[in-house]
Design a protein around this motif. Structure first.
Motif, PDB file in Angstrom:
ATOM      1  N   TYR A 304       0.817  -1.202   0.000  1.00  0.00           N
ATOM      2  CA  TYR A 304       0.000   0.000   0.000  1.00  0.00           C
ATOM      3  C   TYR A 304       0.855   1.259   0.000  1.00  0.00           C
ATOM      4  CZ  TYR A 304      -3.231   3.621   1.404  1.00  0.00           C
ATOM      5  OH  TYR A 304      -3.962   4.786   1.442  1.00  0.00           O
ATOM      6  N   TRP A 305       1.835   1.263   0.885  1.00  0.00           N
ATOM      7  CA  TRP A 305       2.657   2.470   1.046  1.00  0.00           C
ATOM      8  C   TRP A 305       3.586   2.691  -0.145  1.00  0.00           C
ATOM      9  CZ3 TRP A 305       1.600   6.274   4.084  1.00  0.00           C
ATOM     10  CH2 TRP A 305       1.013   6.053   5.339  1.00  0.00           C
ATOM     11  N   GLU A 306       4.072   1.622  -0.708  1.00  0.00           N
ATOM     12  CA  GLU A 306       5.123   1.734  -1.739  1.00  0.00           C
ATOM     13  C   GLU A 306       4.845   2.860  -2.727  1.00  0.00           C
ATOM     14  OE1 GLU A 306       7.850  -1.928  -2.941  1.00  0.00           O
ATOM     15  OE2 GLU A 306       6.081  -1.735  -4.231  1.00  0.00           O
ATOM     16  N   PRO A 307       3.681   2.859  -3.392  1.00  0.00           N
ATOM     17  CA  PRO A 307       3.474   3.962  -4.356  1.00  0.00           C
ATOM     18  C   PRO A 307       2.882   5.214  -3.713  1.00  0.00           C
ATOM     19  CG  PRO A 307       1.657   2.411  -4.487  1.00  0.00           C
ATOM     20  CD  PRO A 307       2.569   1.903  -3.408  1.00  0.00           C
ATOM     21  N   ARG A 308       2.517   5.161  -2.450  1.00  0.00           N
ATOM     22  CA  ARG A 308       1.727   6.258  -1.895  1.00  0.00           C
ATOM     23  C   ARG A 308       2.446   7.139  -0.874  1.00  0.00           C
ATOM     24  NH1 ARG A 308      -1.704   2.117  -2.492  1.00  0.00           N
ATOM     25  NH2 ARG A 308      -3.608   2.445  -3.717  1.00  0.00           N
ATOM     26  N   ASP A 309       3.498   6.632  -0.318  1.00  0.00           N
ATOM     27  CA  ASP A 309       4.163   7.420   0.724  1.00  0.00           C
ATOM     28  C   ASP A 309       4.630   8.757   0.137  1.00  0.00           C
ATOM     29  OD1 ASP A 309       5.356   8.196   3.079  1.00  0.00           O
ATOM     30  OD2 ASP A 309       7.234   7.130   2.660  1.00  0.00           O
ATOM     31  N   VAL A 310       4.331   9.819   0.857  1.00  0.00           N
ATOM     32  CA  VAL A 310       4.773  11.146   0.416  1.00  0.00           C
ATOM     33  C   VAL A 310       5.929  11.556   1.304  1.00  0.00           C
ATOM     34  CG1 VAL A 310       4.108  13.552   0.112  1.00  0.00           C
ATOM     35  CG2 VAL A 310       2.432  11.736  -0.300  1.00  0.00           C
ATOM     36  N   LYS A 311       7.102  11.670   0.707  1.00  0.00           N
ATOM     37  CA  LYS A 311       8.275  12.034   1.499  1.00  0.00           C
ATOM     38  C   LYS A 311       8.513  13.532   1.360  1.00  0.00           C
ATOM     39  CE  LYS A 311      10.637   7.583   1.444  1.00  0.00           C
ATOM     40  NZ  LYS A 311      10.252   6.803   0.245  1.00  0.00           N
ATOM     41  N   ILE A 312       8.692  14.170   2.484  1.00  0.00           N
ATOM     42  CA  ILE A 312       8.971  15.609   2.427  1.00  0.00           C
ATOM     43  C   ILE A 312      10.293  15.907   3.122  1.00  0.00           C
ATOM     44  CG2 ILE A 312       6.573  16.386   2.268  1.00  0.00           C
ATOM     45  CD1 ILE A 312       6.590  16.868   5.260  1.00  0.00           C
ATOM     46  N   THR A 313      10.918  16.965   2.666  1.00  0.00           N
ATOM     47  CA  THR A 313      12.137  17.407   3.333  1.00  0.00           C
ATOM     48  C   THR A 313      11.715  18.360   4.435  1.00  0.00           C
ATOM     49  OG1 THR A 313      13.214  17.289   1.192  1.00  0.00           O
ATOM     50  CG2 THR A 313      14.403  18.445   2.945  1.00  0.00           C
ATOM     51  N   CYS A 314      12.097  18.048   5.645  1.00  0.00           N
ATOM     52  CA  CYS A 314      11.634  18.903   6.745  1.00  0.00           C
ATOM     53  C   CYS A 314      12.666  18.929   7.862  1.00  0.00           C
ATOM     54  CB  CYS A 314      10.302  18.393   7.271  1.00  0.00           C
ATOM     55  SG  CYS A 314      10.280  16.632   7.626  1.00  0.00           S
ATOM     56  N   GLU A 315      12.675  20.054   8.555  1.00  0.00           N
ATOM     57  CA  GLU A 315      13.568  20.161   9.711  1.00  0.00           C
ATOM     58  C   GLU A 315      13.017  19.352  10.867  1.00  0.00           C
ATOM     59  OE1 GLU A 315      14.191  24.248  10.686  1.00  0.00           O
ATOM     60  OE2 GLU A 315      14.823  24.696   8.628  1.00  0.00           O
ATOM     61  N   ASN A 316      11.695  19.391  10.956  1.00  0.00           N
ATOM     62  CA  ASN A 316      11.030  18.731  12.071  1.00  0.00           C
ATOM     63  C   ASN A 316      10.373  17.435  11.579  1.00  0.00           C
ATOM     64  OD1 ASN A 316       9.565  17.974  14.250  1.00  0.00           O
ATOM     65  ND2 ASN A 316       8.497  19.933  14.522  1.00  0.00           N
ATOM     66  N   GLY A 317      10.873  16.328  12.062  1.00  0.00           N
ATOM     67  CA  GLY A 317      10.361  15.021  11.635  1.00  0.00           C
ATOM     68  C   GLY A 317       8.864  14.882  11.829  1.00  0.00           C
ATOM     69  N   PHE A 318       8.357  15.665  12.770  1.00  0.00           N
ATOM     70  CA  PHE A 318       6.923  15.659  13.027  1.00  0.00           C
ATOM     71  C   PHE A 318       6.135  15.863  11.743  1.00  0.00           C
ATOM     72  CE2 PHE A 318       3.336  18.552  13.232  1.00  0.00           C
ATOM     73  CZ  PHE A 318       2.419  17.827  13.970  1.00  0.00           C
ATOM     74  N   ASP A 319       6.631  16.746  10.876  1.00  0.00           N
ATOM     75  CA  ASP A 319       5.883  17.093   9.675  1.00  0.00           C
ATOM     76  C   ASP A 319       5.707  15.872   8.779  1.00  0.00           C
ATOM     77  OD1 ASP A 319       5.973  19.581  10.772  1.00  0.00           O
ATOM     78  OD2 ASP A 319       7.649  20.258   9.535  1.00  0.00           O
ATOM     79  N   GLN A 320       6.788  15.117   8.655  1.00  0.00           N
ATOM     80  CA  GLN A 320       6.730  13.898   7.860  1.00  0.00           C
ATOM     81  C   GLN A 320       5.764  12.897   8.502  1.00  0.00           C
ATOM     82  OE1 GLN A 320       8.682  12.557   4.810  1.00  0.00           O
ATOM     83  NE2 GLN A 320       6.722  11.567   5.181  1.00  0.00           N
ATOM     84  N   LEU A 321       5.890  12.756   9.822  1.00  0.00           N
ATOM     85  CA  LEU A 321       5.033  11.821  10.545  1.00  0.00           C
ATOM     86  C   LEU A 321       3.565  12.226  10.421  1.00  0.00           C
ATOM     87  CD1 LEU A 321       4.986   9.348  12.508  1.00  0.00           C
ATOM     88  CD2 LEU A 321       4.956  11.003  14.368  1.00  0.00           C
ATOM     89  N   ALA A 322       3.312  13.531  10.545  1.00  0.00           N
ATOM     90  CA  ALA A 322       1.930  14.027  10.489  1.00  0.00           C
ATOM     91  C   ALA A 322       1.316  13.718   9.136  1.00  0.00           C
ATOM     92  CB  ALA A 322       1.896  15.534  10.758  1.00  0.00           C
ATOM     93  N   LEU A 323       2.105  13.885   8.093  1.00  0.00           N
ATOM     94  CA  LEU A 323       1.615  13.609   6.747  1.00  0.00           C
ATOM     95  C   LEU A 323       1.249  12.134   6.618  1.00  0.00           C
ATOM     96  CD1 LEU A 323       1.206  15.286   4.225  1.00  0.00           C
ATOM     97  CD2 LEU A 323       3.485  14.623   3.467  1.00  0.00           C
ATOM     98  N   ARG A 324       2.162  11.286   7.107  1.00  0.00           N
ATOM     99  CA  ARG A 324       1.885   9.840   7.028  1.00  0.00           C
ATOM    100  C   ARG A 324       0.694   9.452   7.902  1.00  0.00           C
ATOM    101  NH1 ARG A 324       8.278   8.357   7.224  1.00  0.00           N
ATOM    102  NH2 ARG A 324       8.569   8.207   4.968  1.00  0.00           N
ATOM    103  N   PHE A 325       0.581  10.142   9.016  1.00  0.00           N
ATOM    104  CA  PHE A 325      -0.551   9.873   9.908  1.00  0.00           C
ATOM    105  C   PHE A 325      -1.867  10.153   9.184  1.00  0.00           C
ATOM    106  CE2 PHE A 325      -3.553  11.372  13.204  1.00  0.00           C
ATOM    107  CZ  PHE A 325      -3.611  10.226  13.974  1.00  0.00           C
TER     108      PHE A 325
END
Lengths: 679, 679
Positions: A304-325
């Protein structure tokens, strides 16, 4: 919410793990919802295994709508619970809010869909025990729910009692949807509860079984079956020496007669199948066990994640986690292969909003699916096609033509299902009437808008011909019939509505509604004319079942005379007629509160209607949707004005403000909005 | 149950106070029931104000029977709860199972009907607070329930939050009887919830109001009304300095459309009255306040006890307290002025037995009322007269004549209401069929027996003529039609029944049943003949509505041929055919257990049927009732034999054994039975 460590996980798990680091009973409900598990077919609210005051155990299955009694509206019924496991340590209930919690963490691994909890607990008598809990809802077999407990006495031998089964005493806040079901134990190992909803006649079969291991070795622990009113459970007891580990797996499955697989069966046949299929699925699952079943589900999540994960460049890892959440919750709330069901406003993470679909689906959720999974987007829009019957009926009921979509929508046949009464009016002491079902009409335009967006993005001709044209033209026709002529101003108006900002009722010429209705009608006209010119054969066929000529005439006569609120000399567009004349009050006491709607503690709906305050800003949603229609300068002025008057008491509010701020180059505000928008 | 200090109270309170000295969450349920408050009209199960896992909040009103759905039998529905008060101390929920309980005692004063709780509690942060709770159900105005909280911060200022109101989310173990009701706050002070049962259409109006004092001075604390699904409450917050005392009174009242006062009204009119009368009663109550209302109730209890208190000379004060405890519960469970309602097998102290009346009323409860309050006894027997319709219908259904009383009885029209399924069969994994509704037939004889006892004690000619003759003769007629002729033995038998000992199903010639049926028929015959001879005019009138001639003929033909089990050469009477041939097992593991029915954990009903084990001893009940029929020596032999085989798994069991032992001069055994009989 500083008790949550959003930015948890290291190495390959970095920014994949939501962690609760401190157990605080005050946040039971929030965490049950945040850590919710699911697969679109069913959702399990993440109540803890052991019971706590204030918990809400919910097991909701898409499409199983039932109306508990004549005083209620239809909703997703709460199925018999399988999450509860009472753990008795030397005869006393394990509970983290007594004794001492020496270690605690709860983690939801978004990548694998597994929820785990790790506890070292000392009883009030000082007896230390390590407990590890694991749970998942299978993404490989949507019927399956896996649970695993590992209990290791640390300081001394402990007699461990496990009371675990199926509990049909749960309700939706006191409303019981299920008749007392049949209860049965098969071979001492498989517990079964089959019950039926009292109005819609949906049969739900819940099965559960336990496997017990001591230090990795399978145990045959005598399990006493206990059947009481609406419950069936096994009671086990085993003495575990210090340092040894008891493992109890609890494997469960859920089937209902509304399942897509039974779509073609009669309800009697489907009901029979639920019990037989449940038992059969569980027999196989028992052979495989928790670890193997979880592995299969994890693999499904990986794919499921393979084609869908959205990776962002961020200073705060929270932002990446929030997106995945957010992506995780979008994944668990949508049954993307079943167009008979929509998405609940709260997903299926709880009883709130009753599993009803609002405009949220089209305006806030569908963009994601359109870009990442057009098939899912199509399924969701097909749901709106299936609910056209209710939309035609609602239009007729109100004396209009065409399709007037329900504000809240459930099973396709149900039509409008918005409740009539809400919380207390602080002034009169009576429940507040809920007027959205009658007055919040923009949803019809929102759906038409999104169908068009879908067409633009996918070019899905089949969908447009089968569903899309009808939705756009007939919502357009609704608006044409809905318009009110103002002979003085010689313009068509839309009066007495509620816009997205639900703090204002009975308003005239709500900017959002007027612009979107205009857009909807314009689309309908354009579509009819293009089809007639470019696809004459199809068009003629279509005319046999849709009043396209009438629709065209009714719209074209009025379209250009619709009043679209214009900016005043400050460059501000009034949210509705007279908005700028409302009273200003100090909004500070109601901003950024722990709970929303605190203004209702001091003012009732009638009073709030007269105050320059917003739940969310209509204009900003309009700018977001009809981006090209307004110059940037105007947008910014309005953004500043309306942001200052907005309490963000709708969870939909901040995301719009964030996108708008971003568009306007207000990076800091946009980022603040992003970090604070509910996922 | 050593956590209870039964023998509490000193001075004038000596042996009047039941005290719980240690708070142990494992005994929540037991204490809720033991400390139950009531007045015959309504009972409030004594759940604590603050919530705990495992609690059961019950507010039951006599006669309000409802059948929640087609899969259930009718029962007393659980009314919206008013006992819950959430207490927030500096934002955290007060709960005695966290922090440190430095002082604790809970006391039920049987003399005054007041329940109190005295707590000194230190929060996990070490903040010490003194809390005193008081509660009563008015014996002066049966609709009223009074509550009072006194909160005194000991170590520092505390911000105290009170969330209190009416909670309609309660169910009967998951079954919801009430439709979502109307909710309203009047003048910010009076909370109202009016709801209706979904089948029987009984309207229940619950009202509650709060009064707040600080150091004795009335406070006007802003109370935020909060209306949610099935709940309405006020939320208050007040800062209380150390050493000062906050007092919150919670006064509530309950009215239902089944109330005796509304008997002559249509159900619509009665429904309207509930809300109006509730509000009116509460307005007056609010003027009076807790202390004055309690004083009036206490005076009613004083008048109640004055002629009824039974004083005994005893070495152990427990014995006196136990007796009063029993009298107290008899007082709160019986609505002695309303012959439309019976007494539930568990009173109204909980949901068990659903408020249904069994033979318990006639055999175990009525003797007390006959001796102390013949008017109450008459009311209770009139209830059986009102249920004759169901008894005739049941006889007809089974192919018999006369009156065959329901094993379980609810509202007069309901007829037989025994449920069909019980707990798990440990062998088959299926629920155990409950056969008592079909097979436990002795209740008809028990009722006739008690009517005769009433007549003997009171000489109440009016009752006998209006009700008693019909009950005795028509139950007699039932038995005559029920008898089965055994051509081989040339005797009438009663086969395929359950006696009082419910561990034996489908037995033939149950001694208790045969003897009691014989007695019933004998009574009927005697009554008919005496009436004909001594009251020819009344008799002729009676014949116009009762088949007395037929009854006499049918009984007289068979009476002397009824088989009455006789002692064998050891002097033992078999409980039923073949009893002495049953298998003997070691009963030690099942005797004197914490819970009853533990034998079901190892054997299913079919297996228990073949084992020489008793739930309670039929013969001993028979000796107790038909005292003169059996010589003392025979009674003693049978007592010894059956006592050894009895598990006392019925709460009715020990009292009979105790009385018998007493009659037989077995003082030690009798006293042991007395001290251990459930009150």
């Amino acid at each position: 919410m500083n008790y949550l460590q959003y930015n948890a996980g290291t190495g390959s798990k970095e920014n994949w793990v939501v962690r609760e680091a401190v157990f605080d009973p005050r946040y039971l409900g929030k965490c049950e919802s945040i850590f919710c598990l699911g697969n679109g077919y069913l959702n399990v609210r993440s109540a803890l295994e052991e019971r706590y005051v204030g918990e809400t155990r919910d097991l909701l299955v898409t499409g199983t709508f039932n109306r508990a009694d004549e005083t209620e509206v239809t909703e997703l019924p709460n199925l018999p619970d399988i999450t509860n496991v009472d753990i008795l340590l030397d005869g006393k209930r394990f509970r983290m809010d007594a004794g001492t919690l020496q270690e605690y963490r709860r983690e939801l691994d978004l990548q694998t869909g597994e929820l785990s909890r790790h506890v070292v607990w000392a009883s009030p008598e000082g007896n230390r025990v390590k407990l590890d809990f694991f749970r998942f809802v299978s993404k490989e077999n949507e019927h399956l729910i896996g649970g695993k407990l590992e209990i290791t006495p640390l300081s001394q031998e402990v007699k461990i009692g496990i009371h675990s089964g199926i509990d049909g005493r749960v309700t939706n806040s006191g409303a019981q949807h299920f008749l007392e079901g049949s209860k049965r134990v098969y071979e001492g190992e498989y517990l079964e509860m089959v019950s039926r909803t009292n109005q819609s006649g949906v049969t739900a079969a819940v099965h559960t079984t336990h496997r017990v291991f001591l230090n990795g070795k399978a145990q045959t622990v005598p399990a006493l079956p206990v059947i009481s009113r609406r419950t069936i459970e096994n009671q086990m007891e085993i003495v575990v020496p210090a340092g040894e580990t008891l493992v109890v797996e609890k494997l469960s499955c859920v089937h209902t007669s509304r399942d897509l697989a039974y779509e073609k069966l009669s309800s009697e046949e489907a009901a029979k199948r639920t019990a037989a299929d449940g038992l059969s699925v569980l027999r196989t699952a028992r052979q495989e066990g928790y670890d193997r079943l979880f592995e299969k589900s994890r693999e499904a999540w990986r794919l499921y994640w393979e084609p869908r994960d959205v990776k962002i460049t961020c200073e705060n890892g929270f932002d990446q986690l929030a997106l995945r959440f957010a992506l995780y919750h979008l994944a668990i709330m949508a049954k993307t292969d079943d167009s008979r069901v929509g998405i609940g406003a709260k997903g299926m993470s709880g009883e709130g909003y009753k599993g009803h679909s609002f405009w949220d689906t089209e305006i806030f959720i569908l963009p994601y699916f359109m870009f990442t999974d057009p098939g899912a987007a199509k399924t969701l829009l097909e749901y709106r096609y299936h609910t056209l019957g209710g939309a035609y009926a609602k239009a007729k009921e109100y004396g209009f033509l065409g399709a007037m979509y329900p504000w809240e929508s459930a099973w396709a046949d149900d039509g409008e299902v918005t409740p009539k009464l809400g919380g207390a009016d602080v002034v009169t002491g009576k429940p507040i009437p809920i007027l959205t079902g009658e007055l919040e009409q923009h949803v019809s335009a929102d759906i038409a808008y999104t169908v068009w967006q879908y067409w633009l993005m996918t070019g899905d001709r089949e969908f447009m011909e089968r569903c899309g044209v009808e939705i756009i033209t007939q919502t357009g026709r609704f608006w044409a019939s809905r318009l009110e002529w103002n002979p003085e101003k010689k313009q068509f108006e839309i009066n007495d509505v509620i816009g997205p900002d639900e703090y204002k009722e009975h308003v005239n010429n709500n900017a959002y509604t007027n612009y979107m209705a205009h857009y909807n009608m314009e689309l309908a006209l354009k579509l009819i004319r293009e089809l007639r010119e470019q696809e004459p054969v199809f068009y003629t066929g279509l005319c046999a079942r849709l009043p396209l000529e009438e629709t065209e005439r009714e719209i074209s006569e009025k379209l250009d005379l619709i009043y679209l609120p214009q900016p005043d000399d400050r460059g501000l567009i009034p949210q509705f007629d007279g908005y700028f004349g409302l009273r200003e009050i100090d909004l500070t006491p109601y901003k950024d509160r722990e709970t929303v709607g605190t203004i209702y503690n001091d003012y009732n709906a009638e009073q709030i209607n007269g105050i320059m305050v917003l739940k969310q800003a209509d204009l900003l949603v309009l700018f977001y949707l009809l981006d090209d229609l307004f110059p940037a300068e105007l947008k910014e002025k309005n953004y500043m004005f309306y942001e200052a008057h907005t309490l963000h008491d709708s969870s939909l509010s901040k995301s719009t403000h964030c996108v708008l701020a971003c568009d306007l180059g207000l990076s800091e505000q946009a980022y603040r909005g992003f970090t604070r928008a509910p996922a």
